[in-house]
Each structure stands twice: as C-alpha cells, then as structure tokens.
Write a protein that holds these residues in place. Structure first.
Motif, PDB file in Angstrom:
ATOM      1  N   GLY A  16       0.791  -1.220   0.000  1.00 52.73           N
ATOM      2  CA  GLY A  16       0.000   0.000   0.000  1.00 52.73           C
ATOM      3  C   GLY A  16       0.829   1.279   0.000  1.00 52.73           C
ATOM      4  O   GLY A  16       0.417   2.287   0.549  1.00 52.73           O
ATOM      5  N   GLY A  17       1.996   1.221  -0.630  1.00 49.27           N
ATOM      6  CA  GLY A  17       2.827   2.413  -0.721  1.00 49.27           C
ATOM      7  C   GLY A  17       3.694   2.677   0.498  1.00 49.27           C
ATOM      8  O   GLY A  17       4.372   3.697   0.566  1.00 49.27           O
ATOM      9  N   ASP A  18       3.679   1.777   1.461  1.00 45.30           N
ATOM     10  CA  ASP A  18       4.496   1.961   2.665  1.00 45.30           C
ATOM     11  C   ASP A  18       5.966   1.724   2.304  1.00 45.30           C
ATOM     12  O   ASP A  18       6.412   0.604   2.127  1.00 45.30           O
ATOM     13  N   ARG A  19       6.706   2.824   2.188  1.00 44.89           N
ATOM     14  CA  ARG A  19       8.095   2.739   1.743  1.00 44.89           C
ATOM     15  C   ARG A  19       8.971   1.931   2.686  1.00 44.89           C
ATOM     16  O   ARG A  19       9.899   1.265   2.256  1.00 44.89           O
ATOM     17  N   HIS A  20       8.678   1.985   3.966  1.00 46.54           N
ATOM     18  CA  HIS A  20       9.464   1.214   4.934  1.00 46.54           C
ATOM     19  C   HIS A  20       9.307  -0.279   4.673  1.00 46.54           C
ATOM     20  O   HIS A  20      10.301  -1.017   4.625  1.00 46.54           O
TER      21      HIS A  20
END
Length: 64
Positions: A16-20
């Motif tokens: 979901g776009g969570d870069r971490h």
C-alpha cells in the motif's frame, strides 16, 4: 510458473505504498539472494528461497 519480479510487484501493491515495508522486503530479498548464490543452490531451491524472502510477511502487522 510465476517469476520473482511478478511476486515483488504484488508485494509492493499489498504494501500500500508503505516505503518502509517495501525497502525492508527488498533488503531481505537481496540478502537471501546473495546467500543462496554464495552457497551454490540449485536453480529451483534458489527460486523458492527468493520467493519466500519476498513473501515472508504477507499479512499486514498493526503499527504501534
């Protein structure tokens, strides 16, 4: 047979776009790939190792 890049794309979508999370699974994948190659795994085992590294955490965990 599904290829590792396809698995990675699906995992990125699920993040979901969570870069971490994306950076983390890419780092785990890179380590697993390197270790497998250094150990001289056969192609089939190497593929399973890499797929498992990418998909090792497919269930979103709650964030504090």
């Amino acid at each position: 047979m599904i290829q590792i890049p396809e698995i990675a794309v699906r995992t990125i979508e699920q993040a979901g776009g969570d870069r971490h999370d994306i950076a983390h699974f890419l780092k785990v994948y890179a380590y697993a790939r390197t270790i497998g190659l250094c150990e001289g795994l056969d192609v089939s085992t190497q593929t399973v190792l890499e797929a498992a590294a990418v998909r090792r955490r497919i269930v979103p965990l709650p964030r504090p």
